[in-house]
Design an enzyme around this catalytic site. Structure first.
Site, PDB file in Angstrom:
ATOM      1  N   LYS A 115     -25.822  -8.676  10.646  1.00 26.78           N
ATOM      2  CA  LYS A 115     -24.744  -9.121  11.779  1.00 26.78           C
ATOM      3  C   LYS A 115     -25.472  -8.289  13.208  1.00 26.78           C
ATOM      4  CE  LYS A 115     -21.023 -10.370   9.315  1.00 26.78           C
ATOM      5  NZ  LYS A 115     -19.920  -9.841   8.396  1.00 26.78           N
ATOM      6  N   GLU A 199     -15.980  -4.365  17.495  1.00 26.25           N
ATOM      7  CA  GLU A 199     -15.615  -5.468  18.509  1.00 26.25           C
ATOM      8  C   GLU A 199     -14.351  -5.339  18.788  1.00 26.25           C
ATOM      9  OE1 GLU A 199     -16.548  -8.963  16.371  1.00 26.25           O
ATOM     10  OE2 GLU A 199     -18.507  -9.068  16.731  1.00 26.25           O
ATOM     11  N   HIS A 234     -10.557 -15.006   3.045  1.00 26.23           N
ATOM     12  CA  HIS A 234     -11.618 -15.252   3.506  1.00 26.23           C
ATOM     13  C   HIS A 234     -12.228 -16.508   2.647  1.00 26.23           C
ATOM     14  CE1 HIS A 234     -11.531 -12.026   6.325  1.00 26.23           C
ATOM     15  NE2 HIS A 234     -11.389 -11.219   5.382  1.00 26.23           N
ATOM     16  N   ARG A 291     -27.476 -21.821   5.024  1.00 29.70           N
ATOM     17  CA  ARG A 291     -27.674 -22.500   3.829  1.00 29.70           C
ATOM     18  C   ARG A 291     -26.891 -23.801   4.173  1.00 29.70           C
ATOM     19  NH1 ARG A 291     -23.181 -18.903   3.291  1.00 29.70           N
ATOM     20  NH2 ARG A 291     -21.063 -20.026   3.450  1.00 29.70           N
TER      21      ARG A 291
HETATM   22  C1  MV4 Z   1     -13.085 -11.165  13.595  1.00 34.78           C
HETATM   23  C2  MV4 Z   1     -11.571 -11.258  13.639  1.00 34.78           C
HETATM   24  C3  MV4 Z   1     -11.065 -11.045  14.792  1.00 34.78           C
HETATM   25  N1  MV4 Z   1     -11.772 -10.360  16.068  1.00 34.78           N
HETATM   26  N2  MV4 Z   1     -13.741 -10.539  14.808  1.00 34.78           N
HETATM   27  C4  MV4 Z   1     -13.678 -12.543   9.071  1.00 34.78           C
HETATM   28  C5  MV4 Z   1     -14.901 -12.485   8.442  1.00 34.78           C
HETATM   29  C6  MV4 Z   1     -15.925 -12.406   9.081  1.00 34.78           C
HETATM   30  N3  MV4 Z   1     -16.811 -13.656   8.977  1.00 34.78           N
HETATM   31  C7  MV4 Z   1     -15.508 -12.241  10.468  1.00 34.78           C
HETATM   32  N4  MV4 Z   1     -14.025 -12.389  10.654  1.00 34.78           N
HETATM   33  C8  MV4 Z   1     -13.317 -12.150  11.557  1.00 34.78           C
HETATM   34  N5  MV4 Z   1     -13.943 -11.524  12.457  1.00 34.78           N
HETATM   35  C9  MV4 Z   1     -12.994 -10.073  15.747  1.00 34.78           C
HETATM   36  N6  MV4 Z   1     -13.718  -9.644  16.759  1.00 34.78           N
HETATM   37  C10 MV4 Z   1     -11.135 -11.939  12.762  1.00 34.78           C
HETATM   38  C11 MV4 Z   1     -11.882 -12.233  11.430  1.00 34.78           C
HETATM   39  C12 MV4 Z   1     -11.111 -12.843  10.582  1.00 34.78           C
HETATM   40  C13 MV4 Z   1     -11.347 -14.236  10.402  1.00 34.78           C
HETATM   41  C14 MV4 Z   1     -12.327 -15.232  10.831  1.00 34.78           C
HETATM   42  C15 MV4 Z   1     -12.734 -16.397  10.395  1.00 34.78           C
HETATM   43  C16 MV4 Z   1     -11.775 -16.898   9.504  1.00 34.78           C
HETATM   44  C17 MV4 Z   1     -11.010 -16.324   8.680  1.00 34.78           C
HETATM   45  C18 MV4 Z   1     -10.533 -14.820   9.083  1.00 34.78           C
HETATM   46  C19 MV4 Z   1      -9.590 -14.104   8.505  1.00 34.78           C
HETATM   47  C20 MV4 Z   1      -9.277 -12.818   8.863  1.00 34.78           C
HETATM   48  C21 MV4 Z   1     -10.137 -12.320   9.864  1.00 34.78           C
END
Ligand code: MV4
Length: 495
Positions: A115, A199, A234, A291
């Site tokens: 990342k 972040e 997730h 993918r």
């Molecule tokens: C975040 C966020 C809030 N703020 N980043 C979750 C998995 C990863 N791919 C990134 N994720 C998140 N990043 C910041 N700066 C909240 C999440 C997140 C989330 C993101 C997408 C779909 C579902 C989620 C469920 C919980 C938290």
């Protein structure tokens, strides 16, 4: 390209083979001992057993799979999703063996697999990102300074992470040190890499991703967005295209940002750029999935392209043959993941036999699955048994068609997420389009499902029995892994 080995199982293996067949390309299935009777084995022109049920001894064996491809004269390998699909070592090995890998290069995977690396790569490409650091955190005090500059709450993320692992919210400075250490420990044990970064925490974001497609001549287009906010731990449960919240202007800006992400890593083939979208519709690049994704069918339905065919054409060295202007959104598509899980019981995985299995039929319905009535659900793999996709000229039509399809779907022998899907498709927040990634937390508890069962005395009775086993805390803490299921759930991969 005359023969493709599909290094996968289940619905996606079948999905790939169907397109190969349409293109006049022969197929090779690989399978584990648990999948001897599986439909992908029966469908392929040739099939070879590669080992015992655990994927570490079968579907993840890179050299074994490449050896079989060579032995059977397959000239290409399609990795599907999960398993080896995002493993740069595998992509490189396939190429080194003189076989075409149907997917991006190992280098593109490596860049996006980290990342921090991804953020650094896209930095000069005009891609909006959440305020935060683009380097691994070295020092606790330096981290505290950065966090207070960003402003609490902040989110600590593992660079190697995925599916939310190694992710920690920090609400105030006093918690910072403890949470950093926990995140680093989690990252180290899950990925063997303790690099974390910071972040700004976006509270209730939507998850919207852009499908992109690139060829080997530098042409990259976006195939619009998928809204994937209905998730649990997730794990996506409902996906749709297009999103109900984007304006044409934001859609274009996100699409162009996604194309820039793809340019930053010289991406070829089909890929997905994930964004967080906040309440004001600001969007921020999260990561890129290198993918074909589980939810790709909703995109196929609204743009009229077969994404596997496009992947194969690009891998053969063909140019895309169309430009962004040629692509238009047509209608609306919904997808429900039908998983062998019990929504009445904290989405515990439910294993067993499909005593009844009848899929819905008719206009605007697509079922991507790999089971027949009477089959057992193998316990070794992902619990998703089918994807139910509906298509309509409007969102409302796609939803009503989904409700009809759910009612027509007959499954007995195991509990599934069908009832959850029915709940979502009737919920005012979902219908209004005003929902986010906290939908389940905010709106769902097992009692919600009772009304949809009320026409069925036997099911209602069964539900009543289950409620008696469900304590009030189970309901309130429905977002936490329950004690008896956590081990299994946490081992699960999310796609
Ligand atoms: C975040 C966020 C809030 N703020 N980043 C979750 C998995 C990863 N791919 C990134 N994720 C998140 N990043 C910041 N700066 C909240 C999440 C997140 C989330 C993101 C997408 C779909 C579902 C989620 C469920 C919980 C938290």
């Amino acid at each position: 390209m005359k023969k493709i080995l599909v290094a996968n199982r289940g619905e996606i293996a079948l999905r790939v083979m169907r397109t190969a067949k349409e293109m006049g390309i022969k197929t090779v299935a690989v399978y584990s001992e648990a999948d001897r009777g599986a439909l992908h084995v029966r469908y392929a022109d040739e099939a070879v057993c590669i080992g015992p049920p655990p994927s570490s001894q079968s579907y993840l064996l890179m050299d074994k799979i490449i050896d079989e491809a060579n032995r059977l004269n397959a000239d290409a390998i399609h990795p599907g999703y999960g398993f080896l699909s995002e493993n740069p070592v595998f992509a490189d090995k396939v190429k080194a063996a003189g076989i075409t890998f149907i997917g991006p290069t190992g280098d593109a995977m490596r860049t996006m697999g980290s990342k921090i690396g991804a953020k650094q790569a896209v930095e000069k490409f005009n891609v909006p990102m959440v305020p935060g650091t683009k380097e691994a955190l070295r020092d606790i005090n330096e981290g505290k300074k950065i966090a207070s500059n960003i402003g609490y709450p902040v989110l600590i993320k593992a660079s190697a992470g995925g599916g939310g692992k190694g992710m920690r919210v920090v609400n105030k400075e006093e918690e910072f040190e403890e949470q950093i250490k926990l995140a680093q420990g989690e990252a180290k044990s899950a990925f063997g890499d303790d690099a974390v970064f910071i972040e700004k925490y976006v509270g209730s974001p939507r998850h919207i991703e852009i499908q992109i497609l690139g060829d080997n001549f530098g042409n990259i287009v976006y195939l619009f967005e998928r809204e994937c906010s209905i998730q649990r731990r997730h794990q996506k449960l409902v996906e749709e295209a297009p999103s109900s919240c984007l304006t044409p202007e934001i859609r274009k800006a996100m699409g162009e940002a996604a194309v820039n992400v793809a340019k930053a890593c010289n991406y070829t083939g089909a890929g997905t750029v994930e964004f967080l979208v906040d309440e004001q519709l600001n969007f921020y690049f999260l990561e890129m999935n290198t993918r074909l994704q589980v939810e790709h069918p909703v995109t196929e339905q609204i743009v009229g392209l077969d994404l596997v065919k496009e992947q194969i054409r690009v891998a053969k060295g063909e140019a895309l043959g169309y430009t962004q202007n040629d692509l238009k959104i047509n209608g609306h598509a919904m997808e429900l993941r039908i998983c062998a899980e019990d929504p009445l019981n904290n989405f515990l995985p439910d294993i067993g036999r499909l005593n009844t299995y009848k899929t819905p039929q008719g206009y605007g319905i697509r079922v991507d699955d790999s089971f027949e009535e009477g089959m057992e659900i193998p316990i070794h793999y992902d619990p998703m048994i089918a994807k139910l996709i509906t298509f309509g000229s409007t969102r409302e039509e796609a939803i009503n068609r989904m409700l009809r399809a759910i009612d027509d779907y007959q499954i007995t022998g195991i509990q599934t997420t069908l009832s959850f899907g029915k709940y979502v498709m009737q919920h005012p927040a979902f219908l209004s389009g005003n929902f986010d990634t906290k939908f389940i937390e905010k709106h769902f508890n097992p009692e919600s499902l009772v009304p949809s069962y009320s026409h069925n005395a036997q099911a209602a009775l069964a539900a009543g029995v289950l409620f008696n086993n469900n304590t009030a805390t189970d309901v309130k803490d429905s977002n936490q892994p329950s004690t008896n299921s956590s081990r299994w759930i946490q081992q699960r991969k999310t796609y």
